[in-house]
Design a protein around this motif. Sequence first.
Motif, PDB file in Angstrom:
ATOM      1  N   THR A  13      41.886  38.055  42.184  1.00  0.00           N
ATOM      2  CA  THR A  13      42.793  38.735  43.108  1.00  0.00           C
ATOM      3  C   THR A  13      42.061  39.121  44.388  1.00  0.00           C
ATOM      4  O   THR A  13      42.562  38.898  45.490  1.00  0.00           O
ATOM      5  N   LEU A  14      40.874  39.696  44.243  1.00  0.00           N
ATOM      6  CA  LEU A  14      40.078  40.076  45.413  1.00  0.00           C
ATOM      7  C   LEU A  14      39.634  38.845  46.208  1.00  0.00           C
ATOM      8  O   LEU A  14      39.612  38.867  47.434  1.00  0.00           O
ATOM      9  N   GLY A  15      39.289  37.791  45.507  1.00  0.00           N
ATOM     10  CA  GLY A  15      38.781  36.586  46.150  1.00  0.00           C
ATOM     11  C   GLY A  15      39.828  35.791  46.897  1.00  0.00           C
ATOM     12  O   GLY A  15      39.504  34.985  47.768  1.00  0.00           O
ATOM     13  N   HIS A  16      41.084  36.020  46.568  1.00  0.00           N
ATOM     14  CA  HIS A  16      42.165  35.265  47.208  1.00  0.00           C
ATOM     15  C   HIS A  16      42.124  35.382  48.734  1.00  0.00           C
ATOM     16  O   HIS A  16      42.344  34.409  49.443  1.00  0.00           O
ATOM     17  N   LEU A  46      30.697  39.308  45.516  1.00  0.00           N
ATOM     18  CA  LEU A  46      31.738  38.321  45.223  1.00  0.00           C
ATOM     19  C   LEU A  46      31.940  37.475  46.470  1.00  0.00           C
ATOM     20  O   LEU A  46      32.303  38.011  47.525  1.00  0.00           O
ATOM     21  N   ILE A  47      31.678  36.162  46.363  1.00  0.00           N
ATOM     22  CA  ILE A  47      31.794  35.297  47.542  1.00  0.00           C
ATOM     23  C   ILE A  47      32.553  34.021  47.202  1.00  0.00           C
ATOM     24  O   ILE A  47      32.619  33.600  46.050  1.00  0.00           O
ATOM     25  N   LEU A  83      34.641  30.504  43.534  1.00  0.00           N
ATOM     26  CA  LEU A  83      34.451  31.940  43.687  1.00  0.00           C
ATOM     27  C   LEU A  83      33.345  32.331  42.717  1.00  0.00           C
ATOM     28  O   LEU A  83      33.461  32.083  41.514  1.00  0.00           O
ATOM     29  N   ILE A  84      32.259  32.895  43.263  1.00  0.00           N
ATOM     30  CA  ILE A  84      31.142  33.263  42.398  1.00  0.00           C
ATOM     31  C   ILE A  84      30.797  34.745  42.571  1.00  0.00           C
ATOM     32  O   ILE A  84      31.051  35.334  43.613  1.00  0.00           O
ATOM     33  N   TYR A  85      30.215  35.301  41.511  1.00  0.00           N
ATOM     34  CA  TYR A  85      29.945  36.736  41.456  1.00  0.00           C
ATOM     35  C   TYR A  85      28.546  36.978  40.908  1.00  0.00           C
ATOM     36  O   TYR A  85      28.119  36.328  39.959  1.00  0.00           O
TER      37      TYR A  85
END
Length: 102
Positions: A13-16, A46-47, A83-85
């Motif tokens: 959700t944040l990465g969207h 988070l990128i 999306l990686i964290y």
Amino acid sequence: MPLTSSQKKQYRTLGHNLKPVVMIADKGVTEGVDKELERALNDHELIKVKLNVNDPAIRKLLAQELCDKHRALLVQAIGKMVLIYRANPKPNPKLSNLLRAT
């Protein structure tokens, strides 16, 4: 430590709304790309990364290689975007995508 399904959902959700921080194309993962990925993971946790490679199998391998090399976790891979964290033990509240969202 693997992410729980609820964490993955929250991070997706944040990465969207995130823009890709790094783009990887024909030259592959260069020293400059590695340094930028390391900096971005330290700052933002988070990128989003764009893998501008046409072959899906190569994209999958490249995403896993990036995560292994940078001690990060793959949250999501859709098309050419991943999306990686990676958790930062002392995140900067002004830079962390996780802290700024709350």
